[in-house]
Design an enzyme around this catalytic site. Structure first.
Site, PDB file in Angstrom:
ATOM      1  N   ASP A 199       0.853  -1.190   0.000  1.00  0.00           N
ATOM      2  CA  ASP A 199       0.000   0.000   0.000  1.00  0.00           C
ATOM      3  C   ASP A 199       0.887   1.238   0.000  1.00  0.00           C
ATOM      4  O   ASP A 199       2.118   1.134  -0.091  1.00  0.00           O
ATOM      5  CB  ASP A 199      -0.967  -0.003   1.202  1.00  0.00           C
ATOM      6  CG  ASP A 199      -2.305   0.634   0.837  1.00  0.00           C
ATOM      7  OD1 ASP A 199      -2.299   1.812   0.424  1.00  0.00           O
ATOM      8  OD2 ASP A 199      -3.344  -0.030   0.947  1.00  0.00           O
ATOM      9  N   HIS A 213      -2.788   3.097  -4.471  1.00  0.00           N
ATOM     10  CA  HIS A 213      -2.198   2.545  -3.250  1.00  0.00           C
ATOM     11  C   HIS A 213      -0.810   1.947  -3.526  1.00  0.00           C
ATOM     12  O   HIS A 213      -0.471   0.873  -3.033  1.00  0.00           O
ATOM     13  CB  HIS A 213      -3.132   1.496  -2.631  1.00  0.00           C
ATOM     14  CG  HIS A 213      -4.381   2.102  -2.028  1.00  0.00           C
ATOM     15  ND1 HIS A 213      -4.350   2.875  -0.892  1.00  0.00           N
ATOM     16  CD2 HIS A 213      -5.679   2.063  -2.421  1.00  0.00           C
ATOM     17  CE1 HIS A 213      -5.595   3.277  -0.593  1.00  0.00           C
ATOM     18  NE2 HIS A 213      -6.414   2.806  -1.519  1.00  0.00           N
ATOM     19  N   GLU A 268      -9.978   2.838  -5.101  1.00  0.00           N
ATOM     20  CA  GLU A 268      -9.507   4.175  -4.759  1.00  0.00           C
ATOM     21  C   GLU A 268      -8.317   4.635  -5.621  1.00  0.00           C
ATOM     22  O   GLU A 268      -7.267   4.958  -5.096  1.00  0.00           O
ATOM     23  CB  GLU A 268      -9.146   4.204  -3.264  1.00  0.00           C
ATOM     24  CG  GLU A 268     -10.342   3.890  -2.383  1.00  0.00           C
ATOM     25  CD  GLU A 268     -10.040   3.849  -0.885  1.00  0.00           C
ATOM     26  OE1 GLU A 268     -10.901   4.289  -0.115  1.00  0.00           O
ATOM     27  OE2 GLU A 268      -8.941   3.387  -0.493  1.00  0.00           O
TER      28      GLU A 268
END
Ligand code: ACM
Ligand code: ZN
Length: 555
Positions: free
Chosen positions: A205, A275, A339
């Site tokens: 991440d 990420h 995301e």
């Protein structure tokens, strides 16, 4: 001379100690009303089976899986009761008299189905597969009373069960905070006790890269470490402490084996194209701007994601996944996809050039950039199919035009999952509400460890139904199961992980093993204290307050 008060004190202490030490008495009876509740418990007309240290645990000769199962059952019995039973390979069913025997029986329904038969003469734990036998072992283990005993009476009965869903998952984020291999193994132990069989392991991440990749050593040398961490929910205060760590490939193989021995498949997640800042800190050429980038010290979503205009990025992704595919023998690899803001791609000449070369055009509400993410996903999907793998990703993939061989993980509520199943995708349900276990477990949060937010109570988890009412009958098989997610921005140590998942994992276990009409929250609450005794036996931290019925659970 003792005073009256001293005599009373000594008596009270003696009374407290004696029951704990009284072994071999009638108090030591097994109780098959465990969590998750077996599908059927039928009494048999027979005396109890007396479990003592003199009994043997039999397993079929030459079957390594069953031998390991037998050893594991022996270990569990010893941990629960202090009795040490020896294990023994057997060649004939005649040898099962007087003992505990593990058997394979292809008449049993379901890959993980089990049947336990207890009579005065013997205990048999049968499954169609060793995985089913392992589930039966968990049931027998949980039936035993906790505490030293020289004899435990097992009431004669036939006990059967089979999980409703094949995918029974727990997720663990080892990026935002890093947890030792021992802690991960304990998490696996906790999952095994609850009949869970998939560990979704979040390994990369923005805040760290935690898996050794031989071809790109800087991923862990540089990407494995951040120079500080924001305090709390992105406060302006940073602790300034260098923080990190990673798992070597050897450690990963060891954990994969540990999980497999407990019939748990690990699904690694390499989140892309978003990420990815930790990787970009190590190899800045992976990003659209070329950096420099720093391993992130805050939480949330950043605009910096992988640049898909560069051939090197695709090569990087393939190289990483090739090593990951070889480390994890399971069929699924999680490629994230959540995301990913597309603002960098919109302004990156290389990404725009790629869009033109591929002839990508916006379609309906899908922008060209969204479809560029679809291009990456499809590329990875085809690459991994060469390794015999299928991809699973977050529900954002539904907006990127990926084909239905991608399994969808429905996190932004249950609707994307229902939509994915309608389209023909397999789906794992993991909606934030109620399956994010990094959320609070009560609305009264003042005395709780800091959590992400929200309020996912034990009851909400128990009442969750993975298959939407509106889903047509011919699409229902696409719901593979459900999973609880444990993001660790605010979870800094192992006891805190355990606190967040226990006892909510018990409620999820019952969601995943039982048919909706078999569930009963009051009955579950009555069975829960015995499971909590096992948590205590292993020194696992749990939210004891959740054992009190909800209306009495207000501060
Ligand atoms: C997610 O919680 N970002 C999948
Ligand atoms: Zn770019």
């Amino acid at each position: 001379m003792m005073t009256f008060k001293q005599i009373i004190t000594v008596l009270v202490i003696l009374l407290a100690i004696v029951p704990a030490q009284a072994s071999g008495t009638d108090g030591h009876r097994a109780n098959y009303q465990v969590i998750p509740l077996p599908g059927a418990i039928h009494g048999i007309k027979s005396a109890d089976f007396a479990l003592t240290q003199q009994r043997l645990i039999n397993y079929p000769t030459g079957n390594r899986d069953m031998e390991r199962n037998a050893a594991m059952l022996g270990q569990y019995i010893e941990e629960m009761t202090g009795m040490h039973l020896s294990i023994r390979p057997t060649r004939s069913t005649r040898e099962i008299a007087d003992n505990v025997s593990l058997l394979l029986d292809d008449k049993i329904k379901g890959e993980e189905g089990y049947r336990i038969t207890v009579t005065a003469r013997s205990v048999e734990i049968a499954g169609r597969t060793p995985a089913g036998v392992f589930q039966g072992i968990q049931v027998l283990r949980k039936s035993l009373p906790v505490g030293h005993a020289a004899i435990v009476h097992l009431p004669a009965a036939q006990i059967e069960g089979e999980p409703r869903f094949g995918y029974r998952g727990m997720h663990l984020d080892c990026v935002r905070h890093f947890f030792s291999t021992e802690a991960v193994k304990r998490y696996i132990d906790i999952m095994a006790l609850h009949g869970m069989n998939r560990l979704h392991w979040h390994l990369t991440d923005d805040q760290g890269w935690r898996v050794e990749i031989k071809k790109y050593p800087r991923l862990t040398e540089v990407g494995g470490w951040r120079n500080g961490t924001t305090l709390g929910h992105n406060s302006p205060v940073n602790d300034g402490i260098r923080y990190g760590g990673y798992y070597s490939q050897e450690e990963i193989r060891d954990i994969v084996r540990y999980a497999a021995d407990r019939y748990i498949t690990i699904i690694p997640e390499i989140d892309m194209p978003g990420h990815m800042v930790a990787a970009m800190a190590a190899y800045p050429e992976l990003g659209c701007t070329g950096g420099p980038y720093e391993v992130w010290q805050r939480w949330g979503v950043t605009d910096d994601i992988l640049c898909l205009g560069k051939d090197n990025t695709l090569r990087f992704v393939e190289d990483v996944l090739a090593e990951v595919a070889q480390l994890f023998p399971g069929e699924m690899i999680h490629i994230g996809g959540d995301e990913s803001p597309r603002v960098r791609w919109e302004h990156c000449p290389r990404c725009q050039q790629r869009i033109r070369e591929l002839g990508i055009k916006a379609e309906g509400n899908q922008s060209a950039e969204a479809l560029l993410q679809g291009y990456l996903t499809t590329h990875v999907q085809q690459f991994l199919s060469g390794y015999g793998k299928r991809i699973i990703g977050w529900d954002e993939l539904l907006g990127c035009k990926v084909d239905t061989t991608a399994t969808i993980m429905s996190w932004r509520g249950p609707e994307p999952g229902a939509q994915g199943a309608q389209l023909g995708h397999d789906v794992v349900m993991t909606p934030v509400d109620p399956l994010y276990f990094d959320y609070y477990q009560t609305s009264s949060t003042w005395n709780e460890p800091q959590a992400f937010g929200g309020c996912n109570t034990l009851k909400k988890v128990y009442d969750f139904e993975p298959v939407a009412d509106k889903l047509p009958a011919d699409k229902r098989h696409h719901i593979l199961g459900a999973q609880a997610n444990v993001w660790t921005e605010y979870i800094t140590c192992e006891p805190q992980i355990q606190y967040q998942v226990l006892p909510r994992m018990a409620a999820l276990a019952e969601v995943l093993w039982l048919e909706p009409q078999e569930k009963n929250y009051q009955d579950f609450l009555e069975r829960l204290p015995r499971l909590a005794q096992i948590y205590q036996l292993y020194n696992w931290t749990y939210r004891a307050k959740s054992l009190i019925p909800e209306d009495e659970n207000k501060d």
